[in-house]
Design an enzyme around this catalytic site. Sequence first.
Site, PDB file in Angstrom:
ATOM      1  N   CYS A 198     -11.285  -5.588   2.990  1.00 44.08           N
ATOM      2  CA  CYS A 198     -10.418  -6.487   3.750  1.00 44.08           C
ATOM      3  C   CYS A 198      -9.422  -5.759   4.634  1.00 44.08           C
ATOM      4  O   CYS A 198      -9.054  -4.622   4.375  1.00 44.08           O
ATOM      5  CB  CYS A 198      -9.600  -7.372   2.812  1.00 44.08           C
ATOM      6  SG  CYS A 198     -10.561  -8.320   1.650  1.00 44.08           S
TER       7      CYS A 198
ATOM      8  N   GLY B 210     -13.703  -5.243   7.504  1.00 47.63           N
ATOM      9  CA  GLY B 210     -14.379  -6.413   6.952  1.00 47.63           C
ATOM     10  C   GLY B 210     -15.057  -7.180   8.060  1.00 47.63           C
ATOM     11  O   GLY B 210     -14.391  -7.592   9.008  1.00 47.63           O
TER      12      GLY B 210
ATOM     13  N   ASN C  22      -5.661  -7.720   0.627  1.00 40.24           N
ATOM     14  CA  ASN C  22      -6.668  -6.663   0.612  1.00 40.24           C
ATOM     15  C   ASN C  22      -6.533  -5.972  -0.730  1.00 40.24           C
ATOM     16  O   ASN C  22      -5.435  -5.537  -1.082  1.00 40.24           O
ATOM     17  CB  ASN C  22      -6.380  -5.686   1.764  1.00 40.24           C
ATOM     18  CG  ASN C  22      -7.179  -4.393   1.689  1.00 40.24           C
ATOM     19  OD1 ASN C  22      -6.709  -3.345   2.101  1.00 40.24           O
ATOM     20  ND2 ASN C  22      -8.388  -4.439   1.166  1.00 40.24           N
ATOM     21  N   GLY C  23      -7.622  -5.888  -1.470  1.00 40.10           N
ATOM     22  CA  GLY C  23      -7.547  -5.219  -2.763  1.00 40.10           C
ATOM     23  C   GLY C  23      -8.320  -5.987  -3.811  1.00 40.10           C
ATOM     24  O   GLY C  23      -9.097  -6.890  -3.499  1.00 40.10           O
TER      25      GLY C  23
ATOM     26  N   TYR D 223     -12.946   7.988   4.933  1.00 37.76           N
ATOM     27  CA  TYR D 223     -13.880   7.104   5.636  1.00 37.76           C
ATOM     28  C   TYR D 223     -13.288   5.771   6.104  1.00 37.76           C
ATOM     29  O   TYR D 223     -13.555   5.347   7.226  1.00 37.76           O
ATOM     30  CB  TYR D 223     -15.084   6.827   4.733  1.00 37.76           C
ATOM     31  CG  TYR D 223     -16.043   5.789   5.269  1.00 37.76           C
ATOM     32  CD1 TYR D 223     -16.812   6.055   6.399  1.00 37.76           C
ATOM     33  CD2 TYR D 223     -16.163   4.541   4.675  1.00 37.76           C
ATOM     34  CE1 TYR D 223     -17.678   5.102   6.915  1.00 37.76           C
ATOM     35  CE2 TYR D 223     -17.034   3.584   5.182  1.00 37.76           C
ATOM     36  CZ  TYR D 223     -17.792   3.872   6.299  1.00 37.76           C
ATOM     37  OH  TYR D 223     -18.645   2.934   6.816  1.00 37.76           O
TER      38      TYR D 223
END
Length: 495
Positions: free
Chosen positions: A27, A53, A128-129, A268
């Site tokens: 996300c 995402g 996000n997570g 990345y």
Amino acid sequence: MSSAPRSICRPEIGPDKLGPDKLREECGVFGIFGNDEAAAHTVLGLHALQHRGQEAAGVVTFDGRLFHNHRAVGLVGDHFSSEAVISALPGHAAIGHVRYSTQGAPLLRNVQPLYADFVFGGLALAHNGNLTNALALRRQLVEEGCLFQSTSDTEVIIHLIARSRQPSVVERLVDALSQVEGAYALVALSGSALYGVRDPLGVRPLILGELDGAPILASESCALDIMGARFVRDIAPGEVFTATASGTESIMPFPPRAKRFCIFEYVYFARPDSAVEGQSVYETRKRIGAELAKEHPAPADLVIPVPDSGVPAAIGFAQAAGLPFELGLIRNHYVGRTFIEPSDRIRHLGVKLKHNANHATVTGRRVVLVDDSIVRGTTSTKIVAMIRQAGATEVHMRVASPPTTHSCFYGVDTPERSELLAAQNDLEAMARIIGVDSLAFLSLDGLYRAVGGTRRDARQPLFCDACFSGDYPTQLEDLGRGGSADQLSLMLEDA
Ligand code: SF4
């Protein structure tokens, strides 16, 4: 081989059985307060965060009286490009979200931001997570009569806020988040404020920016650059940030914990033109490549990257090794993602659709191929075969991270351990499967040197490096792979 083989030696898994070959960040979040074009700026921010995402996107705005939302399965550009959509999202404040789904088809009910009416008014949330105790909390909430509309962890937070007896929105938010464990960078929007919260370990990134006096929250600084906004600072681990018409304030309500920022963001996930935790991602990746060259030099004529993610590390490797950097693989940017291709046969061709070997560069040469990481090994196998077919005399693969041996439970879509090439094979077996003349990975210490920290040094902030080390920074309670709520949903459907 230029590094010692790992001791793990289990049955090899063949590349044909393997699927998509990168860890996938799940996300990206964005929020802005006090800007008359809040929706348009949020859409711009989500465009910049699209790499975090690509399966769904959503925006919620508040116009001083009403909340408005638009959520859709697909890319930001597919659903938020028309004037009609933007003008249906009026208001001076907005939050937005881009996401991957972890299991099965992405359902619209799971697309964030999620919105609910509370006793104090409306509140929209996006995060996000991944909450590592979400399944236990959800089970308890269901037993106590809560009805869930989605399988998202975010809805667990919504129910905890609804049940809180604290007097203010921010105190309810803190009360709810005190009960969760795991990784989250969260943005929320009420009728009077924008909130941003980062978990006490600071696993996932969240930054503060500013545009003409309007505070902005975003997963990465590239979301500020796209609209000419100014970077202010990182939201601190455990910080609860609030922006209202009266200004901004921050509190640190959670017990302090040693910071564990995700080191894979540098390897990345983050865009190379972003700065996260005060460091340029691009420069950090070049340092990672330089460390790799020092640890594992290769007898070669040139260095080529696996585009696009291997490029900065390959530049760093080439500069440190004194070898020419060449584009030996050309990426076609106009091919869709492999998982939406129409048949298995076409999906199998995914790598050939995306990359082509540059014969002029590699024919008759010994090449060092640099990639950021190896997850399943499928892409590496196909790319190495492609380079050999193009006439390379030797292929030496250098990987700009340690072997990925463990799954992530903090908001990253990771295969099961049984599908991780490095969890199932020693170095020699991996080299054989991928088809290279030599294979070497950066050591964990080398990675820490490149990102500017010292592993296990109590004086330095630590990173989360669990996918390389298995050293998870939280308890993993009752957790299913790929999203605890998805697992519970399946259990409930079974029942
Ligand atoms: Fe990042 Fe790996 Fe930790 Fe997940 S396990 S948060 S990908 S370092």
